[in-house]
Scaffold this motif. Structure first.
Motif, PDB file in Angstrom:
ATOM      1  N   TYR A  15      -2.417  -5.480  11.767  1.00 13.76           N
ATOM      2  CA  TYR A  15      -1.773  -4.413  12.523  1.00 13.76           C
ATOM      3  C   TYR A  15      -2.158  -3.045  11.952  1.00 13.76           C
ATOM      4  O   TYR A  15      -2.106  -2.046  12.647  1.00 13.76           O
ATOM      5  N   ASN A  16      -2.524  -3.004  10.670  1.00 11.67           N
ATOM      6  CA  ASN A  16      -3.014  -1.806   9.983  1.00 11.67           C
ATOM      7  C   ASN A  16      -2.135  -0.583  10.264  1.00 11.67           C
ATOM      8  O   ASN A  16      -2.618   0.474  10.654  1.00 11.67           O
ATOM      9  N   GLU A  17      -0.848  -0.742  10.039  1.00 11.40           N
ATOM     10  CA  GLU A  17       0.119   0.328  10.288  1.00 11.40           C
ATOM     11  C   GLU A  17      -0.145   1.580   9.459  1.00 11.40           C
ATOM     12  O   GLU A  17       0.245   2.673   9.846  1.00 11.40           O
ATOM     13  N   CYS A  18      -0.792   1.434   8.309  1.00  7.46           N
ATOM     14  CA  CYS A  18      -1.099   2.606   7.477  1.00  7.46           C
ATOM     15  C   CYS A  18      -2.426   3.243   7.854  1.00  7.46           C
ATOM     16  O   CYS A  18      -2.769   4.321   7.341  1.00  7.46           O
ATOM     17  N   GLY A  19      -3.191   2.580   8.724  1.00  2.00           N
ATOM     18  CA  GLY A  19      -4.441   3.150   9.207  1.00  2.00           C
ATOM     19  C   GLY A  19      -5.496   3.323   8.139  1.00  2.00           C
ATOM     20  O   GLY A  19      -6.224   4.317   8.134  1.00  2.00           O
ATOM     21  N   LEU A  20      -5.605   2.343   7.250  1.00  2.00           N
ATOM     22  CA  LEU A  20      -6.619   2.441   6.204  1.00  2.00           C
ATOM     23  C   LEU A  20      -7.110   1.070   5.787  1.00  2.00           C
ATOM     24  O   LEU A  20      -6.493   0.056   6.070  1.00  2.00           O
ATOM     25  N   SER A  21      -8.238   1.075   5.124  1.00  2.00           N
ATOM     26  CA  SER A  21      -8.806  -0.148   4.568  1.00  2.00           C
ATOM     27  C   SER A  21      -7.966  -0.588   3.372  1.00  2.00           C
ATOM     28  O   SER A  21      -7.472   0.259   2.615  1.00  2.00           O
ATOM     29  N   CYS A  22      -7.814  -1.875   3.187  1.00  2.00           N
ATOM     30  CA  CYS A  22      -7.093  -2.371   2.013  1.00  2.00           C
ATOM     31  C   CYS A  22      -7.778  -1.940   0.720  1.00  2.00           C
ATOM     32  O   CYS A  22      -7.111  -1.733  -0.294  1.00  2.00           O
ATOM     33  N   ASN A  23      -9.099  -1.785   0.754  1.00  2.00           N
ATOM     34  CA  ASN A  23      -9.812  -1.326  -0.436  1.00  2.00           C
ATOM     35  C   ASN A  23      -9.372   0.068  -0.858  1.00  2.00           C
ATOM     36  O   ASN A  23      -9.477   0.426  -2.030  1.00  2.00           O
ATOM     37  N   ALA A  24      -8.850   0.864   0.076  1.00  2.00           N
ATOM     38  CA  ALA A  24      -8.349   2.201  -0.251  1.00  2.00           C
ATOM     39  C   ALA A  24      -7.086   2.126  -1.114  1.00  2.00           C
ATOM     40  O   ALA A  24      -6.687   3.123  -1.721  1.00  2.00           O
ATOM     41  N   LEU A  25      -6.482   0.942  -1.165  1.00  2.00           N
ATOM     42  CA  LEU A  25      -5.282   0.743  -1.998  1.00  2.00           C
ATOM     43  C   LEU A  25      -5.644   0.268  -3.409  1.00  2.00           C
ATOM     44  O   LEU A  25      -4.747   0.067  -4.228  1.00  2.00           O
ATOM     45  N   LEU A  26      -6.909   0.093  -3.674  1.00  2.00           N
ATOM     46  CA  LEU A  26      -7.359  -0.447  -4.957  1.00  2.00           C
ATOM     47  C   LEU A  26      -8.000   0.601  -5.858  1.00  2.00           C
ATOM     48  O   LEU A  26      -8.540   0.268  -6.903  1.00  2.00           O
ATOM     49  N   THR A  27      -7.946   1.848  -5.477  1.00  2.00           N
ATOM     50  CA  THR A  27      -8.608   2.895  -6.249  1.00  2.00           C
ATOM     51  C   THR A  27      -7.691   3.447  -7.336  1.00  2.00           C
ATOM     52  O   THR A  27      -6.477   3.236  -7.316  1.00  2.00           O
ATOM     53  N   ASP A  28      -8.290   4.177  -8.262  1.00  2.00           N
ATOM     54  CA  ASP A  28      -7.518   4.806  -9.330  1.00  2.00           C
ATOM     55  C   ASP A  28      -6.639   5.939  -8.801  1.00  2.00           C
ATOM     56  O   ASP A  28      -5.617   6.257  -9.401  1.00  2.00           O
ATOM     57  N   ASP A  29      -7.022   6.542  -7.690  1.00  2.00           N
ATOM     58  CA  ASP A  29      -6.205   7.565  -7.035  1.00  2.00           C
ATOM     59  C   ASP A  29      -5.145   6.833  -6.207  1.00  2.00           C
ATOM     60  O   ASP A  29      -5.479   6.139  -5.238  1.00  2.00           O
ATOM     61  N   ILE A  30      -3.901   6.983  -6.580  1.00  2.00           N
ATOM     62  CA  ILE A  30      -2.833   6.196  -5.946  1.00  2.00           C
ATOM     63  C   ILE A  30      -2.263   6.850  -4.687  1.00  2.00           C
ATOM     64  O   ILE A  30      -1.308   6.331  -4.104  1.00  2.00           O
ATOM     65  N   THR A  31      -2.844   7.938  -4.235  1.00  2.00           N
ATOM     66  CA  THR A  31      -2.296   8.644  -3.074  1.00  2.00           C
ATOM     67  C   THR A  31      -2.156   7.728  -1.860  1.00  2.00           C
ATOM     68  O   THR A  31      -1.095   7.694  -1.223  1.00  2.00           O
ATOM     69  N   ASN A  32      -3.192   6.983  -1.489  1.00  2.00           N
ATOM     70  CA  ASN A  32      -3.104   6.080  -0.330  1.00  2.00           C
ATOM     71  C   ASN A  32      -2.043   5.007  -0.532  1.00  2.00           C
ATOM     72  O   ASN A  32      -1.312   4.672   0.397  1.00  2.00           O
ATOM     73  N   SER A  33      -1.961   4.476  -1.733  1.00  2.00           N
ATOM     74  CA  SER A  33      -0.951   3.450  -2.018  1.00  2.00           C
ATOM     75  C   SER A  33       0.458   4.002  -1.881  1.00  2.00           C
ATOM     76  O   SER A  33       1.340   3.357  -1.310  1.00  2.00           O
ATOM     77  N   VAL A  34       0.667   5.203  -2.388  1.00  2.00           N
ATOM     78  CA  VAL A  34       1.995   5.823  -2.314  1.00  2.00           C
ATOM     79  C   VAL A  34       2.360   6.118  -0.869  1.00  2.00           C
ATOM     80  O   VAL A  34       3.462   5.793  -0.412  1.00  2.00           O
ATOM     81  N   ARG A  35       1.441   6.710  -0.114  1.00  2.00           N
ATOM     82  CA  ARG A  35       1.731   7.047   1.288  1.00  2.00           C
ATOM     83  C   ARG A  35       2.012   5.792   2.116  1.00  2.00           C
ATOM     84  O   ARG A  35       2.932   5.772   2.942  1.00  2.00           O
ATOM     85  N   CYS A  36       1.213   4.763   1.901  1.00  2.00           N
ATOM     86  CA  CYS A  36       1.423   3.522   2.642  1.00  2.00           C
ATOM     87  C   CYS A  36       2.736   2.861   2.223  1.00  2.00           C
ATOM     88  O   CYS A  36       3.505   2.401   3.069  1.00  2.00           O
ATOM     89  N   ALA A  37       3.029   2.840   0.931  1.00  2.00           N
ATOM     90  CA  ALA A  37       4.288   2.248   0.453  1.00  2.00           C
ATOM     91  C   ALA A  37       5.487   2.999   1.022  1.00  2.00           C
ATOM     92  O   ALA A  37       6.503   2.383   1.372  1.00  2.00           O
ATOM     93  N   GLN A  38       5.384   4.313   1.135  1.00  2.00           N
ATOM     94  CA  GLN A  38       6.468   5.085   1.734  1.00  2.00           C
ATOM     95  C   GLN A  38       6.667   4.707   3.203  1.00  2.00           C
ATOM     96  O   GLN A  38       7.801   4.658   3.689  1.00  2.00           O
ATOM     97  N   LYS A  39       5.575   4.416   3.892  1.00  2.00           N
ATOM     98  CA  LYS A  39       5.671   3.993   5.291  1.00  2.00           C
ATOM     99  C   LYS A  39       6.352   2.623   5.378  1.00  2.00           C
ATOM    100  O   LYS A  39       7.199   2.399   6.240  1.00  2.00           O
ATOM    101  N   VAL A  40       5.965   1.711   4.482  1.00  2.00           N
ATOM    102  CA  VAL A  40       6.626   0.397   4.432  1.00  2.00           C
ATOM    103  C   VAL A  40       8.122   0.590   4.223  1.00  2.00           C
ATOM    104  O   VAL A  40       8.949   0.001   4.926  1.00  2.00           O
ATOM    105  N   LEU A  41       8.482   1.420   3.247  1.00  2.00           N
ATOM    106  CA  LEU A  41       9.888   1.669   2.949  1.00  2.00           C
ATOM    107  C   LEU A  41      10.615   2.229   4.170  1.00  2.00           C
ATOM    108  O   LEU A  41      11.720   1.768   4.499  1.00  2.00           O
ATOM    109  N   SER A  42      10.013   3.177   4.864  1.00  2.00           N
ATOM    110  CA  SER A  42      10.685   3.794   6.010  1.00  2.00           C
ATOM    111  C   SER A  42      10.896   2.805   7.154  1.00  2.00           C
ATOM    112  O   SER A  42      11.866   2.925   7.900  1.00  2.00           O
ATOM    113  N   GLN A  43      10.000   1.818   7.286  1.00  2.00           N
ATOM    114  CA  GLN A  43      10.116   0.868   8.389  1.00  2.00           C
ATOM    115  C   GLN A  43      10.883  -0.402   8.034  1.00  2.00           C
ATOM    116  O   GLN A  43      11.517  -1.003   8.894  1.00  2.00           O
TER     117      GLN A  43
END
Length: 140
Positions: free
Chosen positions: A89-117
């Motif tokens: 469903y890709n609700e965060c609109g990104l590749s899963c590999n974008a969640l594996l980087t040292d920059d946690i911005t994508n992980s934080v934004r996506c996790a916040q979306k999970v939390l909100s939903q």
């Protein structure tokens, strides 16, 4: 000479192993990304239990064939596009590999979306983090 070559090879490969944070470094980075301070103890608890604060973790395959990615172990069936190309469903609109980087911005934004939903209980380790948690104030 062989030992030197092996050491150099390991040093060059080290970044591929990802980043391991700790409670305070995660809390500070999340705060810098605008996460409310009253949520930081919960987020650090989730990251501790989901990935041991490691940014590069891909969890074992779940019962439905999906996998979980990154420091918050975000599921690829609902939230990110898996590298395999399998449906998401890709609700965060990104590749899963974008969640594996040292920059946690994508992980934080996506996790916040999970939390909100879905709320905190979206994480299977939530029961470790639902009660009293130590303050993160000493991290700042």
């Amino acid at each position: 000479m062989k030992a030197f070559i092996v050491l150099v090879a390991l040093a060059l490969a080290a970044p591929a192993f990802g980043r391991t944070m700790d409670r305070c470094s995660l809390a500070r980075e999340m705060s810098n990304l605008g996460v409310p301070r009253d949520q930081l103890a919960r987020w650090t608890c989730i990251a501790e239990h989901e990935s041991s604060y490691r940014t590069h973790v891909v969890g074992p395959t779940n019962y439905n064939g999906s996998n979980d990615y990154g420091i918050f172990q975000i599921n690829d069936y609902y939230w990110c596009a898996p590298p395999s190309g399998r449906f998401s469903y890709n609700e965060c609109g990104l590749s899963c590999n974008a969640l594996l980087t040292d920059d946690i911005t994508n992980s934080v934004r996506c996790a916040q979306k999970v939390l909100s939903q879905q709320g905190w209980s979206a994480w299977s380790t939530w029961h470790y983090c639902s009660g009293w948690l130590p303050s993160i104030d000493s991290c700042f």
